[in-house]
Scaffold this motif. Structure first.
Motif, PDB file in Angstrom:
ATOM      1  N   LEU A 268       0.838  -1.210   0.000  1.00 35.00           N
ATOM      2  CA  LEU A 268       0.000   0.000   0.000  1.00 35.00           C
ATOM      3  C   LEU A 268       0.869   1.254   0.000  1.00 35.00           C
ATOM      4  O   LEU A 268       0.576   2.218  -0.705  1.00 35.00           O
ATOM      5  CB  LEU A 268      -0.929  -0.002   1.213  1.00 35.00           C
ATOM      6  CG  LEU A 268      -2.093  -0.981   1.157  1.00 35.00           C
ATOM      7  CD1 LEU A 268      -2.750  -1.110   2.522  1.00 35.00           C
ATOM      8  CD2 LEU A 268      -3.104  -0.554   0.118  1.00 35.00           C
ATOM      9  N   PHE A 269       1.951   1.262   0.781  1.00 38.68           N
ATOM     10  CA  PHE A 269       2.856   2.414   0.797  1.00 38.68           C
ATOM     11  C   PHE A 269       3.495   2.615  -0.579  1.00 38.68           C
ATOM     12  O   PHE A 269       3.601   3.740  -1.067  1.00 38.68           O
ATOM     13  CB  PHE A 269       3.957   2.235   1.843  1.00 38.68           C
ATOM     14  CG  PHE A 269       3.494   2.328   3.267  1.00 38.68           C
ATOM     15  CD1 PHE A 269       2.358   3.037   3.619  1.00 38.68           C
ATOM     16  CD2 PHE A 269       4.208   1.694   4.265  1.00 38.68           C
ATOM     17  CE1 PHE A 269       1.937   3.119   4.931  1.00 38.68           C
ATOM     18  CE2 PHE A 269       3.803   1.767   5.594  1.00 38.68           C
ATOM     19  CZ  PHE A 269       2.661   2.476   5.925  1.00 38.68           C
TER      20      PHE A 269
ATOM     21  N   MET B  55      -4.565  -2.715  -7.496  1.00 39.71           N
ATOM     22  CA  MET B  55      -3.494  -3.269  -6.672  1.00 39.71           C
ATOM     23  C   MET B  55      -3.673  -2.902  -5.203  1.00 39.71           C
ATOM     24  O   MET B  55      -3.427  -3.714  -4.313  1.00 39.71           O
ATOM     25  CB  MET B  55      -2.138  -2.798  -7.196  1.00 39.71           C
ATOM     26  CG  MET B  55      -1.761  -3.463  -8.515  1.00 39.71           C
ATOM     27  SD  MET B  55      -0.113  -3.052  -9.047  1.00 39.71           S
ATOM     28  CE  MET B  55      -0.419  -1.579  -9.986  1.00 39.71           C
ATOM     29  N   GLU B  56      -4.123  -1.676  -4.941  1.00 38.78           N
ATOM     30  CA  GLU B  56      -4.365  -1.248  -3.559  1.00 38.78           C
ATOM     31  C   GLU B  56      -5.508  -2.060  -2.939  1.00 38.78           C
ATOM     32  O   GLU B  56      -5.467  -2.386  -1.761  1.00 38.78           O
ATOM     33  CB  GLU B  56      -4.721   0.244  -3.515  1.00 38.78           C
ATOM     34  CG  GLU B  56      -3.597   1.166  -3.865  1.00 38.78           C
ATOM     35  CD  GLU B  56      -2.831   1.663  -2.669  1.00 38.78           C
ATOM     36  OE1 GLU B  56      -3.197   1.333  -1.542  1.00 38.78           O
ATOM     37  OE2 GLU B  56      -1.857   2.388  -2.874  1.00 38.78           O
ATOM     38  N   THR B  57      -6.527  -2.381  -3.727  1.00 35.93           N
ATOM     39  CA  THR B  57      -7.653  -3.173  -3.221  1.00 35.93           C
ATOM     40  C   THR B  57      -7.196  -4.571  -2.816  1.00 35.93           C
ATOM     41  O   THR B  57      -7.588  -5.079  -1.763  1.00 35.93           O
ATOM     42  CB  THR B  57      -8.771  -3.261  -4.280  1.00 35.93           C
ATOM     43  OG1 THR B  57      -9.184  -1.923  -4.618  1.00 35.93           O
ATOM     44  CG2 THR B  57      -9.953  -4.036  -3.768  1.00 35.93           C
ATOM     45  N   ILE B  58      -6.353  -5.181  -3.643  1.00 37.00           N
ATOM     46  CA  ILE B  58      -5.831  -6.514  -3.314  1.00 37.00           C
ATOM     47  C   ILE B  58      -4.998  -6.455  -2.035  1.00 37.00           C
ATOM     48  O   ILE B  58      -5.165  -7.278  -1.131  1.00 37.00           O
ATOM     49  CB  ILE B  58      -5.012  -7.072  -4.497  1.00 37.00           C
ATOM     50  CG1 ILE B  58      -5.933  -7.344  -5.693  1.00 37.00           C
ATOM     51  CG2 ILE B  58      -4.259  -8.340  -4.080  1.00 37.00           C
ATOM     52  CD1 ILE B  58      -5.198  -7.598  -6.994  1.00 37.00           C
TER      53      ILE B  58
ATOM     54  N   PHE C 202       7.463   6.651  -0.619  1.00 36.60           N
ATOM     55  CA  PHE C 202       8.527   5.807  -1.151  1.00 36.60           C
ATOM     56  C   PHE C 202       9.521   5.446  -0.042  1.00 36.60           C
ATOM     57  O   PHE C 202       9.950   4.296   0.060  1.00 36.60           O
ATOM     58  CB  PHE C 202       9.237   6.519  -2.303  1.00 36.60           C
ATOM     59  CG  PHE C 202      10.327   5.706  -2.925  1.00 36.60           C
ATOM     60  CD1 PHE C 202      10.020   4.659  -3.785  1.00 36.60           C
ATOM     61  CD2 PHE C 202      11.651   5.982  -2.655  1.00 36.60           C
ATOM     62  CE1 PHE C 202      11.031   3.897  -4.356  1.00 36.60           C
ATOM     63  CE2 PHE C 202      12.663   5.221  -3.224  1.00 36.60           C
ATOM     64  CZ  PHE C 202      12.350   4.179  -4.084  1.00 36.60           C
ATOM     65  N   VAL C 203       9.861   6.424   0.796  1.00 39.66           N
ATOM     66  CA  VAL C 203      10.755   6.161   1.934  1.00 39.66           C
ATOM     67  C   VAL C 203      10.120   5.146   2.879  1.00 39.66           C
ATOM     68  O   VAL C 203      10.785   4.212   3.352  1.00 39.66           O
ATOM     69  CB  VAL C 203      11.107   7.478   2.673  1.00 39.66           C
ATOM     70  CG1 VAL C 203      11.772   7.214   4.008  1.00 39.66           C
ATOM     71  CG2 VAL C 203      11.990   8.357   1.799  1.00 39.66           C
TER      72      VAL C 203
END
Length: 172
Positions: free
Chosen positions: A12-13, A49-52, A159-160
């Motif tokens: 998610l990040f 992708m976030e939902t998965i 990203f960090v």
């Protein structure tokens, strides 16, 4: 199961980083054709992708993480579908506005919890979403460019977080 949930949260990040960088550079203008449908396809791929990833966070029972992820997932689905269809852009503006208010509440809770790095990353989201809604309400591209700059900064912050999670580091 914990490692799956941590991996999902890290995903998610990463997705948040990529989406915020894409949103930032598109709003800055001069990058590509800036075709709304192409932008919508990028947002929908991120939403999928976030939902998965969010499903794994939910399976772990991380209510707070799942709630924050759900707000970002909803926003990506709303914006992606709206841009591809080109319909009901006012609903998109309202989604931006209300999601921004929700992210402000989440930021306050993260600050209370002492999650400094995550509160910084999430804390920029209300500014971005509210500025984007204002830019669209008032038809002022300059405000959208300011939101774009903040979005790029926030993309690097996420990203960090994603890199730290992948490297097994715990940030304050």
């Amino acid at each position: 199961m914990v490692s799956i949930a941590q991996t999902a949260l890290n995903t998610l990040f990463w997705e948040a980083a990529v989406m915020l960088l894409v949103i930032g550079f598109v709003n800055m203008g001069g990058v590509g054709k800036n075709e709304p449908r192409d932008f919508g396809i990028v947002l929908l791929s991120g939403a999928l992708m976030e939902t998965i990833a969010m499903a794994f966070v939910i399976m772990e029972g991380d209510i707070f993480g799942a709630t924050v992820a759900a707000a970002l997932v909803l926003l990506l689905w709303m914006l992606g579908i709206g841009l591809i269809m080109g319909k009901n852009l006012m609903a998109m503006n309202h989604a931006l506005w209300f999601t921004g208010l929700f992210f402000a509440l989440i930021t306050a809770e993260l600050i209370r919890m002492g999650a400094v790095t995550l509160s910084l990353a999430i804390g920029l989201l209300p500014i971005i979403t509210i500025l984007l809604s204002i830019a669209h309400y008032l038809n002022m591209p300059l405000i959208g460019k300011v939101a774009g700059i903040i979005s790029i900064i926030d993309g690097f912050a996420f990203f960090v977080l994603a890199f730290a999670g992948a490297a097994g580091m715990v940030l304050p």
